[in-house]
Scaffold this motif. Structure first.
Motif, mmCIF file in Angstrom:
data_model
loop_
_atom_site.group_PDB
_atom_site.id
_atom_site.type_symbol
_atom_site.label_atom_id
_atom_site.label_comp_id
_atom_site.label_asym_id
_atom_site.label_seq_id
_atom_site.Cartn_x
_atom_site.Cartn_y
_atom_site.Cartn_z
ATOM 1 N N ALA A 147 0.853 -1.205 0.169
ATOM 2 C CA ALA A 147 -0.032 -0.055 0.200
ATOM 3 C C ALA A 147 0.903 1.346 -0.062
ATOM 4 O O ALA A 147 0.552 2.307 -0.682
ATOM 5 N N ILE A 148 2.033 1.203 0.652
ATOM 6 C CA ILE A 148 2.836 2.364 0.819
ATOM 7 C C ILE A 148 3.543 2.749 -0.453
ATOM 8 O O ILE A 148 3.610 3.845 -1.082
ATOM 9 N N MET A 149 4.081 1.485 -1.089
ATOM 10 C CA MET A 149 5.040 1.751 -2.168
ATOM 11 C C MET A 149 3.919 1.992 -3.512
ATOM 12 O O MET A 149 4.251 2.912 -4.372
ATOM 13 N N GLY A 150 2.835 1.462 -3.511
ATOM 14 C CA GLY A 150 1.871 1.617 -4.516
ATOM 15 C C GLY A 150 1.283 3.253 -4.391
ATOM 16 O O GLY A 150 1.119 3.668 -5.345
ATOM 17 N N ARG A 151 1.341 3.769 -3.189
ATOM 18 C CA ARG A 151 0.994 5.175 -3.108
ATOM 19 C C ARG A 151 2.034 6.196 -3.554
ATOM 20 O O ARG A 151 1.631 7.048 -4.223
ATOM 21 N N ALA A 152 3.123 5.842 -3.711
ATOM 22 C CA ALA A 152 4.282 6.684 -3.996
ATOM 23 C C ALA A 152 4.179 6.881 -5.455
ATOM 24 O O ALA A 152 4.557 7.679 -6.003
ATOM 25 N N ALA A 153 3.674 6.090 -6.166
ATOM 26 C CA ALA A 153 3.482 5.916 -7.581
ATOM 27 C C ALA A 153 2.093 6.062 -8.303
ATOM 28 O O ALA A 153 1.887 5.858 -9.409
ATOM 29 N N MET A 154 1.032 6.179 -7.237
ATOM 30 C CA MET A 154 -0.452 6.485 -7.967
ATOM 31 C C MET A 154 -0.405 7.786 -8.765
ATOM 32 O O MET A 154 0.100 8.868 -8.277
ATOM 33 N N PRO A 155 -0.940 7.478 -9.765
ATOM 34 C CA PRO A 155 -1.320 8.771 -10.478
ATOM 35 C C PRO A 155 -2.370 9.728 -10.052
ATOM 36 O O PRO A 155 -3.174 9.188 -8.773
ATOM 37 N N ARG A 156 -2.586 10.875 -10.295
ATOM 38 C CA ARG A 156 -3.364 11.838 -9.637
ATOM 39 C C ARG A 156 -4.695 12.136 -10.545
ATOM 40 O O ARG A 156 -4.467 12.694 -11.638
ATOM 41 N N ARG A 157 -5.918 11.975 -10.353
ATOM 42 C CA ARG A 157 -7.035 12.344 -11.078
ATOM 43 C C ARG A 157 -7.828 13.293 -10.318
ATOM 44 O O ARG A 157 -8.438 12.762 -9.258
ATOM 45 N N GLY A 158 -8.003 14.469 -11.062
ATOM 46 C CA GLY A 158 -8.893 15.273 -10.258
ATOM 47 C C GLY A 158 -8.434 15.703 -8.959
ATOM 48 O O GLY A 158 -9.044 16.123 -7.905
ATOM 49 N N GLY A 159 -7.017 15.614 -8.648
ATOM 50 C CA GLY A 159 -6.470 16.118 -7.646
ATOM 51 C C GLY A 159 -6.269 15.126 -6.453
ATOM 52 O O GLY A 159 -5.812 15.336 -5.466
ATOM 53 N N ARG A 160 -6.678 13.961 -6.588
ATOM 54 C CA ARG A 160 -6.764 12.802 -5.870
ATOM 55 C C ARG A 160 -5.951 11.672 -6.560
ATOM 56 O O ARG A 160 -5.741 11.243 -7.557
ATOM 57 N N LEU A 161 -5.238 10.876 -5.214
ATOM 58 C CA LEU A 161 -4.473 9.738 -5.582
ATOM 59 C C LEU A 161 -5.474 8.477 -6.209
ATOM 60 O O LEU A 161 -6.503 8.330 -5.541
ATOM 61 N N ALA A 162 -5.201 8.079 -7.347
ATOM 62 C CA ALA A 162 -6.080 6.884 -7.994
ATOM 63 C C ALA A 162 -5.357 5.507 -8.021
ATOM 64 O O ALA A 162 -4.147 5.482 -8.183
ATOM 65 N N VAL A 163 -6.277 4.794 -7.118
ATOM 66 C CA VAL A 163 -5.922 3.112 -7.259
ATOM 67 C C VAL A 163 -6.189 2.814 -8.368
ATOM 68 O O VAL A 163 -7.424 2.430 -8.839
ATOM 69 N N SER A 164 -5.158 2.124 -9.241
ATOM 70 C CA SER A 164 -5.541 1.413 -10.391
ATOM 71 C C SER A 164 -5.961 -0.160 -10.046
ATOM 72 O O SER A 164 -5.865 -0.625 -9.171
ATOM 73 N N ARG A 165 -6.621 -0.675 -11.111
ATOM 74 C CA ARG A 165 -7.415 -2.158 -10.890
ATOM 75 C C ARG A 165 -6.344 -3.123 -10.573
ATOM 76 O O ARG A 165 -6.427 -3.738 -9.904
ATOM 77 N N PRO A 166 -5.209 -2.955 -11.207
ATOM 78 C CA PRO A 166 -4.163 -3.952 -10.932
ATOM 79 C C PRO A 166 -3.696 -3.997 -9.673
ATOM 80 O O PRO A 166 -3.305 -4.899 -8.922
ATOM 81 N N LEU A 167 -3.327 -2.815 -9.212
ATOM 82 C CA LEU A 167 -2.884 -2.312 -7.677
ATOM 83 C C LEU A 167 -3.827 -3.000 -6.767
ATOM 84 O O LEU A 167 -3.594 -3.784 -5.741
ATOM 85 N N ALA A 168 -5.366 -2.583 -7.138
ATOM 86 C CA ALA A 168 -6.374 -3.417 -6.139
ATOM 87 C C ALA A 168 -6.268 -4.755 -6.208
ATOM 88 O O ALA A 168 -6.455 -5.260 -5.162
ATOM 89 N N LEU A 169 -6.346 -5.252 -7.327
ATOM 90 C CA LEU A 169 -6.113 -6.853 -7.417
ATOM 91 C C LEU A 169 -5.103 -7.585 -6.707
ATOM 92 O O LEU A 169 -5.117 -8.583 -6.042
#
Length: 233
Positions: A147-169
């Motif tokens: 979760a921490i490493m994924g957060r560091a590279a999450m894209p931002r959409r509408g000003g918010r961090l976005a969780v991709s489907r692959p990361l959630a899976l």
């Protein structure tokens, strides 16, 4: 005996690290998100985090002194105190912000792991310590790192961090692998080898999927600021 004690102590020291560092980070992330989304400010008594850490430290000391009868209740108390923090953080509301939800789900493994480790110290629970500590290593450590490493590279959409489907899976597979490994230690006649293979496969698939989703961060610039506590940055 010394080797067995070392194997038990190492995961508990990692649990201590998560409670100290992860607890501070998660509280900050949650506090900033609550303020940005117009929710009532989070209030957490200062003694609560310290009490959870102290109970865990005392439990580790009791195990080192071979006082499992004392270590068990202390581990359970520590787990309950860490779980109580989630109530004060209003973790159930983080479903509105998946990037933060992953961190809260990862944190949930910590109190569950400590409670299981405490139960493993009691003969009536029928749970071995090795199985309980997989909730620390695979559950708390594995999902928190993801979760921490994924957060560091999450894209931002509408000003918010976005969780991709692959990361959630990937997060789901790592969590499922942990559950299967714990189940393996709790069943006697349900093909434990099969559960072990499923757990290992799920674990490897989850991390492989994470690495595949993380590739853009390795090939290009990482969105800034890295690890921002704000949902709008």
């Amino acid at each position: 005996a010394a080797e067995s004690l070392a194997q038990d102590m190492a995961p508990l020291f990692f649990a201590l690290l998560i409670s100290l560092v992860g607890g501070r980070a998660l509280a900050a992330f949650t506090r900033h998100w609550a303020a940005a989304s117009g929710q009532p400010p989070l209030t957490e008594p200062r003694w609560l985090p310290g009490a959870g850490v102290l109970a865990l430290l005392l439990a580790i000391a009791a195990l080192l002194l071979d006082r499992s009868g004392l270590a068990g209740p202390l581990l359970i108390v520590s787990g309950i105190l860490h779980l109580a923090r989630m109530g004060l953080w209003r973790s159930w509301r983080t479903g509105r912000y998946p990037a933060l939800l992953l961190l809260h789900l990862a944190w949930l493994w910590l109190p569950l792991a400590l409670i299981l480790a405490g139960l493993a110290q009691t003969p009536w629970a029928g749970l071995d310590m090795a199985t309980a500590l997989h909730a620390v290593t695979m559950g708390a450590m594995g999902t928190m790192m993801l979760a921490i490493m994924g957060r560091a590279a999450m894209p931002r959409r509408g000003g918010r961090l976005a969780v991709s489907r692959p990361l959630a899976l990937a997060f789901g597979l790592v969590s499922l692998a942990t559950l299967l490994r714990l189940l393996m230690g709790c069943v006697a006649m349900a093909g434990p080898a099969t559960l072990l293979h499923l757990a290992a496969s799920g674990w490897m698939a989850g991390w492989a999927l994470f690495l595949w989703d993380f590739r853009h961060a390795l090939q290009g610039p990482v969105p800034r600021p890295v690890l921002s506590a704000s949902s709008r940055a």
